[in-house]
Design a protein around this motif. Structure first.
Motif, short mmCIF file in Angstrom:
data_model
loop_
_atom_site.label_atom_id
_atom_site.label_comp_id
_atom_site.label_asym_id
_atom_site.label_seq_id
_atom_site.Cartn_x
_atom_site.Cartn_y
_atom_site.Cartn_z
N ALA A 46 0.82 -1.21 0.00
CA ALA A 46 0.00 0.00 0.00
C ALA A 46 0.86 1.26 0.00
O ALA A 46 1.94 1.29 0.58
N THR A 47 0.36 2.28 -0.65
CA THR A 47 0.93 3.61 -0.49
C THR A 47 0.43 4.10 0.86
O THR A 47 -0.78 4.14 1.10
N ARG A 48 1.36 4.43 1.75
CA ARG A 48 0.97 4.76 3.12
C ARG A 48 0.95 6.27 3.34
O ARG A 48 1.83 6.99 2.88
N TYR A 49 -0.06 6.68 4.09
CA TYR A 49 -0.19 8.07 4.53
C TYR A 49 -0.42 8.05 6.02
O TYR A 49 -0.89 7.07 6.58
N ARG A 50 -0.10 9.14 6.68
CA ARG A 50 -0.40 9.27 8.10
C ARG A 50 -1.06 10.61 8.33
O ARG A 50 -0.83 11.58 7.58
N VAL A 51 -1.88 10.66 9.34
CA VAL A 51 -2.54 11.90 9.72
C VAL A 51 -1.64 12.60 10.73
O VAL A 51 -1.25 12.01 11.74
N HIS A 52 -1.28 13.84 10.44
CA HIS A 52 -0.43 14.62 11.33
C HIS A 52 -0.99 16.04 11.42
O HIS A 52 -1.02 16.76 10.43
N GLU A 53 -1.46 16.39 12.62
CA GLU A 53 -2.02 17.72 12.87
C GLU A 53 -3.07 18.08 11.83
O GLU A 53 -3.09 19.19 11.29
#
Length: 166
Positions: free
Chosen positions: A78-85
């Motif tokens: 998977a192409t990974r993303y993260r939630v940051h602020e």
């Protein structure tokens, strides 16, 4: 599993049934919210294989996986993303290491179970379970999906009455 009623399934088993039903419809987009929650490593691998087979059979289906399981996302490719602020950022960092802390001698008993037996109808889920959890201690309750881990957690948290023991 086909002979069981929905309330007789473990959390992991129910999740697999629902995901299987969703995937049978060959959706254009499949949203997977914590798909590996309640799954052991073998079931997680099997789920990853099932998703790979579905992708191979229908390149039309896209998946969005929400969760904490970095290894599963990586295994899926998977192409990974993260939630940051509040922002969504691309995340190519390695999965975080399990946190470790130095522990001293275990302290007072914070939670105890003696002879705990849990049943659903005539089916015994847990029998004669004993535990003395002490301050500062880490205990892992391991077992395959459907073994009774979540049921035991509910009883230890006081959300499920035991058939026997205390």
């Amino acid at each position: 599993l086909l002979a069981r009623r929905p309330h007789e399934l473990s959390g992991g088993q129910a999740q697999r049934v629902l995901l299987a039903l969703a995937l049978l419809r060959r959706p254009a987009v499949c949203f997977c919210d914590e798909p590996t929650a309640g799954l052991d490593a073998a079931r997680s691998d099997a789920l990853c294989d099932a998703i790979a087979r579905l992708r191979a059979a229908s390149e039309r289906t896209a998946f969005v996986v929400f969760g904490h399981d970095h290894a599963f996302a990586e295994q899926l490719g998977a192409t990974r993303y993260r939630v940051h602020e509040g922002a969504l950022l691309r995340d190519d960092s390695p999965p975080p290491a399990w946190p470790r802390a130095e522990r001293g001698e275990p302290g007072e008993v914070l939670l105890a179970a003696e002879g705990l037996t849990l049943r659903f109808g005539a089916r015994t889920i847990v029998h004669g379970f004993d535990l003395a959890l002490r301050a500062g201690e880490i205990v892992a309750l391991l077992g395959p999906s459907g073994a009774g881990k979540t049921t035991l957690a509910r009883a230890l948290a006081g959300h499920l009455e035991a058939a026997a023991g205390r």
